[in-house]
Design an enzyme around this catalytic site. Structure first.
Site, PDB file in Angstrom:
ATOM      1  N   LYS A 268       7.586   4.177  -6.761  1.00 23.18           N
ATOM      2  CA  LYS A 268       7.056   5.373  -5.550  1.00 23.18           C
ATOM      3  C   LYS A 268       7.348   6.561  -7.013  1.00 23.18           C
ATOM      4  O   LYS A 268       7.197   6.271  -8.615  1.00 23.18           O
ATOM      5  CB  LYS A 268       8.555   5.516  -5.463  1.00 23.18           C
ATOM      6  CG  LYS A 268       9.068   4.385  -4.538  1.00 23.18           C
ATOM      7  CD  LYS A 268       7.455   4.182  -3.328  1.00 23.18           C
ATOM      8  CE  LYS A 268       8.182   3.449  -2.977  1.00 23.18           C
ATOM      9  NZ  LYS A 268       7.213   2.094  -2.145  1.00 23.18           N
TER      10      LYS A 268
ATOM     11  N   SER B 190       0.655  -0.719  -0.243  1.00 29.33           N
ATOM     12  CA  SER B 190      -0.011   0.017  -0.028  1.00 29.33           C
ATOM     13  C   SER B 190       0.447   1.528  -0.077  1.00 29.33           C
ATOM     14  O   SER B 190       0.547   2.166   0.286  1.00 29.33           O
ATOM     15  CB  SER B 190      -1.045   0.366   1.710  1.00 29.33           C
ATOM     16  OG  SER B 190      -0.074   0.243   2.315  1.00 29.33           O
ATOM     17  N   SER B 191       1.722   1.272   0.188  1.00 33.03           N
ATOM     18  CA  SER B 191       3.074   2.015  -0.698  1.00 33.03           C
ATOM     19  C   SER B 191       2.366   3.169  -1.475  1.00 33.03           C
ATOM     20  O   SER B 191       2.992   4.539  -0.678  1.00 33.03           O
ATOM     21  CB  SER B 191       4.353   1.601  -0.409  1.00 33.03           C
ATOM     22  OG  SER B 191       4.262   2.253  -2.205  1.00 33.03           O
ATOM     23  N   MET B 192       2.084   3.259  -2.254  1.00 34.88           N
ATOM     24  CA  MET B 192       0.759   4.316  -3.923  1.00 34.88           C
ATOM     25  C   MET B 192       0.254   4.415  -3.766  1.00 34.88           C
ATOM     26  O   MET B 192      -1.174   5.445  -4.057  1.00 34.88           O
ATOM     27  CB  MET B 192       1.877   3.534  -4.686  1.00 34.88           C
ATOM     28  CG  MET B 192       3.600   3.476  -5.255  1.00 34.88           C
ATOM     29  SD  MET B 192       3.537   5.191  -4.810  1.00 34.88           S
ATOM     30  CE  MET B 192       2.889   6.286  -6.581  1.00 34.88           C
TER      31      MET B 192
END
Length: 194
Positions: free
Chosen positions: A109, A60-62
């Site tokens: 990213k 879920s980093s983006m």
């Protein structure tokens, strides 16, 4: 033998004024493709596999831009002709200095700064060259503070849109441009349970 005469639908289509311009008034182009059709298909498939790929989003980093389970299309050709730009979402190989990641580990990213920029995160905002950035795409304001970082030539600074849940340049510093694999184009599949 009435079955050999053209049907009334065919006569209507040929008599319809907007279809008269068609250079080929037969519907033969709808036939099964021959050898040249199969060759075209294989050439297109080969070019597709060389210049693009489909990737799976595992974290879920983006978030909220990309969600866990999304399938995205990444094109790999444009950075042969131009440099990565700010706000491009890119895939890249893990930085060499990070232990625990193999050479085939790929991250995704957003580029927030390019070579020559000064980057800092403090007071819940990203500052590039001393100017607070308006980021309406992030999940929440960052709760961490980072030191002022200079982005050297041939590097970019990457941050995930989910700033507080992203392993990115605020952890490992600027990324060499040669690590960039490709640019995010679109999400081609989003699971229905999200």
């Amino acid at each position: 033998m009435s079955f050999l005469r053209p049907c009334s639908l065919y006569k209507t289509l040929l008599a319809f004024p907007s279809l008269r311009w068609m250079p080929c008034q037969s519907w033969g182009f709808l036939r099964w493709p021959g050898l040249d059709g199969f060759l075209r298909f294989w050439v297109e498939a080969l070019l597709w596999s060389m210049f693009s790929e489909i990737r799976f989003i595992p974290s879920s980093s983006m978030y909220p831009t990309l969600r866990v389970g999304d399938r995205i299309i990444v094109e790999k050709a444009s950075y042969f002709f131009r440099n990565p730009a700010i706000n491009d979402i890119v895939t890249f190989r893990a930085p060499d200095q990070e232990p625990g990641f193999g050479k085939d580990a790929v991250f995704i990213k957003r580029i927030v700064a390019k070579a020559g920029d000064l980057v800092q995160v403090h007071h819940g905002s990203l500052y590039v060259n001393g100017v607070a950035q308006n980021e309406n795409f992030i999940a929440e304001r960052p709760s961490y503070t980072s030191d002022l970082t200079y982005v050297p030539k041939g590097h970019v600074y990457m941050l995930g849109d989910n700033r507080n849940n992203s392993y990115d340049s605020h952890n490992w510093g600027p990324l060499p441009v040669e690590n960039v694999v490709g640019r995010y184009v679109m999400c081609c599949y989003r699971p229905s349970n999200h």
